[in-house]
Design a protein around this motif. Structure first.
Motif, short mmCIF file in Angstrom:
data_model
loop_
_atom_site.label_atom_id
_atom_site.label_comp_id
_atom_site.label_asym_id
_atom_site.label_seq_id
_atom_site.Cartn_x
_atom_site.Cartn_y
_atom_site.Cartn_z
N GLY A 98 2.39 6.66 -7.18
CA GLY A 98 1.37 7.40 -7.91
C GLY A 98 -0.01 6.80 -7.88
O GLY A 98 -0.93 7.32 -8.50
N GLY A 99 -0.20 5.69 -7.16
CA GLY A 99 -1.52 5.10 -7.04
C GLY A 99 -2.42 5.96 -6.16
O GLY A 99 -1.96 6.83 -5.42
N THR A 100 -3.72 5.71 -6.25
CA THR A 100 -4.72 6.41 -5.47
C THR A 100 -5.33 5.44 -4.47
O THR A 100 -5.75 4.34 -4.86
CB THR A 100 -5.82 6.97 -6.38
N ASP A 101 -5.39 5.84 -3.21
CA ASP A 101 -5.95 4.98 -2.17
C ASP A 101 -7.38 4.59 -2.50
O ASP A 101 -8.19 5.43 -2.87
CB ASP A 101 -5.89 5.70 -0.83
N ASN A 102 -7.67 3.30 -2.35
CA ASN A 102 -9.03 2.80 -2.54
C ASN A 102 -9.41 1.90 -1.38
O ASN A 102 -10.30 1.08 -1.49
CB ASN A 102 -9.14 2.04 -3.88
N HIS B 7 0.83 -1.20 0.00
CA HIS B 7 0.00 0.00 0.00
C HIS B 7 0.87 1.26 0.00
O HIS B 7 0.64 2.18 -0.80
CB HIS B 7 -0.94 -0.03 1.21
N ASN C 132 -8.51 -1.44 -10.08
CA ASN C 132 -8.53 -1.64 -8.63
C ASN C 132 -7.58 -2.79 -8.28
O ASN C 132 -7.85 -3.95 -8.56
CB ASN C 132 -9.95 -1.99 -8.18
N LEU D 124 1.12 3.87 -3.26
CA LEU D 124 0.79 5.30 -3.14
C LEU D 124 1.99 6.17 -3.50
O LEU D 124 1.84 7.18 -4.21
CB LEU D 124 0.32 5.61 -1.72
N VAL E 144 -5.67 -0.09 -4.03
CA VAL E 144 -5.28 1.15 -4.70
C VAL E 144 -5.79 1.12 -6.14
O VAL E 144 -6.00 0.05 -6.71
CB VAL E 144 -3.74 1.36 -4.72
N HIS E 145 -5.99 2.30 -6.68
CA HIS E 145 -6.25 2.42 -8.12
C HIS E 145 -4.92 2.71 -8.78
O HIS E 145 -4.16 3.58 -8.33
CB HIS E 145 -7.24 3.55 -8.42
N ASP E 146 -4.61 1.97 -9.85
CA ASP E 146 -3.37 2.19 -10.59
C ASP E 146 -3.54 3.40 -11.51
O ASP E 146 -4.60 4.04 -11.51
CB ASP E 146 -2.97 0.91 -11.34
N GLY F 298 -6.73 3.37 -13.43
CA GLY F 298 -7.97 3.21 -12.70
C GLY F 298 -8.34 1.78 -12.35
O GLY F 298 -9.43 1.54 -11.84
#
Length: 127
Positions: free
Chosen positions: A90-94, A83, A119, A87, A112-114, A117
């Motif tokens: 450059g990933g987005t927390d999901n 995780h 998951n 992040l 995370v979203h790559d 997008g």
């Protein structure tokens, strides 16, 4: 049992860098690079593994809807490290690392979203 699978990504270099960082804590790395694709797998590979890896990125229009991919971790610490690395890459927390008891009592995962997008999850099933 699944031998290999993959996803389509818009920017192969960007996605390769993301997955190289995000999957390193799980013992995954680049196993084969081609002009329009890259294969990831366990490093070092187990005897009989596909030398190209079992998770592939291919430069193409990303799939719609985006799929969900869960990578096996061997500890909660690996999930946590995945995780953080995802992040930082450059990933987005999901969904932060934690128990998901609605799946089962010991389901410990992070999401995370790559860059495209998808998951992406790391999961540990042990106590």
């Amino acid at each position: 049992m699944i031998d290999h699978t993959g996803i389509h990504v818009q920017d192969l270099a960007l996605s390769q860098a993301f997955y190289k960082a995000a999957l390193a804590p799980l013992g995954y790395g680049v196993r084969l690079s081609l002009p329009d694709a890259v294969g990831f797998g366990a490093v070092p590979p187990a005897p009989g593994d596909d030398p190209g890896g079992d998770f592939w990125l291919t430069r193409a229009t990303p799939m719609a809807p985006r799929s969900h991919i869960a990578f096996r971790a061997h500890s909660r610490a690996q999930v946590d490290a995945f995780h953080r690395a995802a992040l930082q890459a450059g990933g987005t927390d999901n969904g932060p690392p934690g128990l998901r008891p609605h799946y089962h009592a010991h389901y410990y995962a992070a999401f995370v979203h790559d860059p495209d997008g998808y998951n992406i999850e790391a999961v540990f099933h042990g106590a």
